[in-house]
Design an enzyme around this catalytic site. Structure first.
Site, short mmCIF file in Angstrom:
data_model
loop_
_atom_site.label_atom_id
_atom_site.label_comp_id
_atom_site.label_asym_id
_atom_site.label_seq_id
_atom_site.Cartn_x
_atom_site.Cartn_y
_atom_site.Cartn_z
N HIS A 154 0.85 -1.23 0.02
CA HIS A 154 0.06 -0.02 0.10
C HIS A 154 0.88 1.35 0.05
O HIS A 154 2.00 1.29 0.51
CB HIS A 154 -0.84 -0.09 1.12
CG HIS A 154 -0.58 0.24 2.58
ND1 HIS A 154 -0.26 1.51 3.12
CD2 HIS A 154 0.00 -0.71 3.54
CE1 HIS A 154 0.24 1.21 4.44
NE2 HIS A 154 0.49 -0.05 4.68
N GLU B 94 -5.07 1.79 2.35
CA GLU B 94 -4.82 0.81 3.20
C GLU B 94 -5.45 1.15 4.50
O GLU B 94 -5.93 0.45 5.34
CB GLU B 94 -3.62 0.12 3.02
CG GLU B 94 -3.55 -1.44 3.70
CD GLU B 94 -3.17 -1.15 5.31
OE1 GLU B 94 -2.79 -2.32 5.66
OE2 GLU B 94 -2.75 -0.11 5.73
N GLU B 95 -4.70 2.25 5.22
CA GLU B 95 -5.06 2.67 6.22
C GLU B 95 -6.36 3.22 6.98
O GLU B 95 -6.53 3.31 7.97
CB GLU B 95 -3.77 3.86 6.84
CG GLU B 95 -2.47 3.53 6.35
CD GLU B 95 -1.90 2.62 7.42
OE1 GLU B 95 -2.58 2.30 8.32
OE2 GLU B 95 -0.40 2.24 7.39
N HIS C 176 3.21 4.24 12.94
CA HIS C 176 1.90 5.28 13.11
C HIS C 176 2.19 6.28 13.95
O HIS C 176 1.44 6.67 14.86
CB HIS C 176 0.79 4.38 13.78
CG HIS C 176 0.08 3.70 12.44
ND1 HIS C 176 -1.33 3.49 12.60
CD2 HIS C 176 0.64 2.81 11.57
CE1 HIS C 176 -1.57 2.73 11.43
NE2 HIS C 176 -0.58 2.41 10.91
#
Length: 351
Positions: A63, A210-211, A321
């Site tokens: 991604h 994707e996130e 993250h």
């Protein structure tokens, strides 16, 4: 094998969920000449290297997006209110530098602000700041000043971080290693195999969003669906202070993670055994991994890819993250090596 220039190019590029244009251009540039490139209306990219007639098709899936923010509002005194794009841990956010990307291509620097702790009640000082208590300060004093810079609702906000080599050999710090580590590996594999004769067709697929729910993977067109998928990722390392025990399965420098399970994907046992055997036979440093949490684009393999078997190869990364992650370039190399070795050996699994 490791290329610091390629890692920096992948990591430094902007590309939060839904705004992947910056990193998309890097992928397109680096995959030029590696196969036939197709772009989908979703923003997904495929680069296909054809194999022999009737050969199995293996997808290498990454991604492109990173977590970031979107401007939700502008206060009268010039502060930008935010909504998150992807999963932030808000402990890490106050005082971090960011870039606001305007629709006309400008990059406006700022930092994430909160009410100072000196002005908070004692109980609130110990709490995590909620999303609606965070804002971006670009130095403006009015809404008019903000608007004059071209900032408006819906602009994206990305961490302001550049890749940095650490004093410890092989260690690198930068943003968005989830999943620019995977992007790095995808590009490295495709460039390495472009002149190889392989027993399979390889589809390098770079997805969007994707996130925020593996949306790009779920939008893959039927004609892109492979016989088997290898997802290349930058998952969380578990070797920092306070983490110990037999479930430490993501140590920096201990090689590529081979993920056998997470709540969104169960690797078929035969596929897991095949890949572990390939790693052992080729002397590739690796870490078998079973995870209680997390997920990847492999989550789309059953409901959206007609049950395509999928396995995740991961480059363990500390502090994903957040604005800054740390990885080991030897793990990048082992991920690339295992991917190529798997492609070269794939007939022994698919027959």
């Amino acid at each position: 094998m490791f290329s610091k220039d390629l890692l920096a190019k992948c990591s430094n590029a902007a590309g939060v969920s839904g705004f992947e244009d910056g990193i998309r251009q890097v992928v397109l540039q680096e995959l030029e000449g590696c196969g036939t490139i197709t772009q989908h209306v979703s923003g997904n990219i495929m680069c296909e290297k054809k194999g022999p007639e009737g050969a199995p098709t293996i997808a290498l899936v990454v991604h492109m997006d990173e977590i970031g923010f979107m401007v939700q509002g502008v206060t009268d005194d010039g502060f930008l209110l935010l909504v998150p794009l992807g999963g932030w841990w808000n402990h890490t956010l106050p005082s971090q530098r960011v870039i606001v990307q305007t629709r006309d291509g400008r990059s406006i620097p700022g930092q994430i602000g909160t009410k100072p702790p000196h002005l908070l009640p004692e109980a609130q000082r110990k709490q995590v700041m909620p999303d609606d208590a965070l804002f971006v300060d670009i130095g403006a004093s009015s809404k008019a000043e903000v608007e004059a810079l071209g900032i408006r609702l819906g602009c994206c906000v990305v961490p302001d971080v550049q890749v940095q080599e650490l004093a410890i050999e092989h260690r690198w710090m930068g943003k968005a290693f989830d999943n620019r580590a995977g992007i790095y590996c995808l590009i490295s594999v495709m460039q390495a195999i472009k002149d190889m004769e392989l027993p399979c067709t390889v589809r390098a697929i770079a997805t969007v969003q994707e996130e925020v729910g593996t949306r790009g993977a779920r939008a893959l067109p039927a004609e892109w669906v492979p016989d088997l998928a290898i997802i290349l990722e930058g998952p969380p390392a578990d070797d920092t202070f306070g983490q110990s025990g037999v479930c430490r399965q993501g140590k920096l420098g201990n090689g590529v993670q081979i993920r056998l399970y997470d709540p969104t994907n169960i690797t078929p046992p035969a596929l897991a055994d095949f890949v572990l055997d390939v790693a052992a036979k080729n002397g590739i440093t690796h870490q078998p991994t079973v995870r209680r949490t997390g997920g990847t684009d492999a989550a789309a393999s059953y409901p959206n890819w007609q049950g395509t078997p999928a396995i995740v190869f991961g480059v363990p990364t500390r502090y994903i993250h957040s604005h800054n992650g740390i990885l080991d370039d030897r793990d990048l190399d082992s991920c690339v090596e295992l991917t190529i070795a798997t492609l070269r050996s794939i007939l022994s699994y698919t027959k």
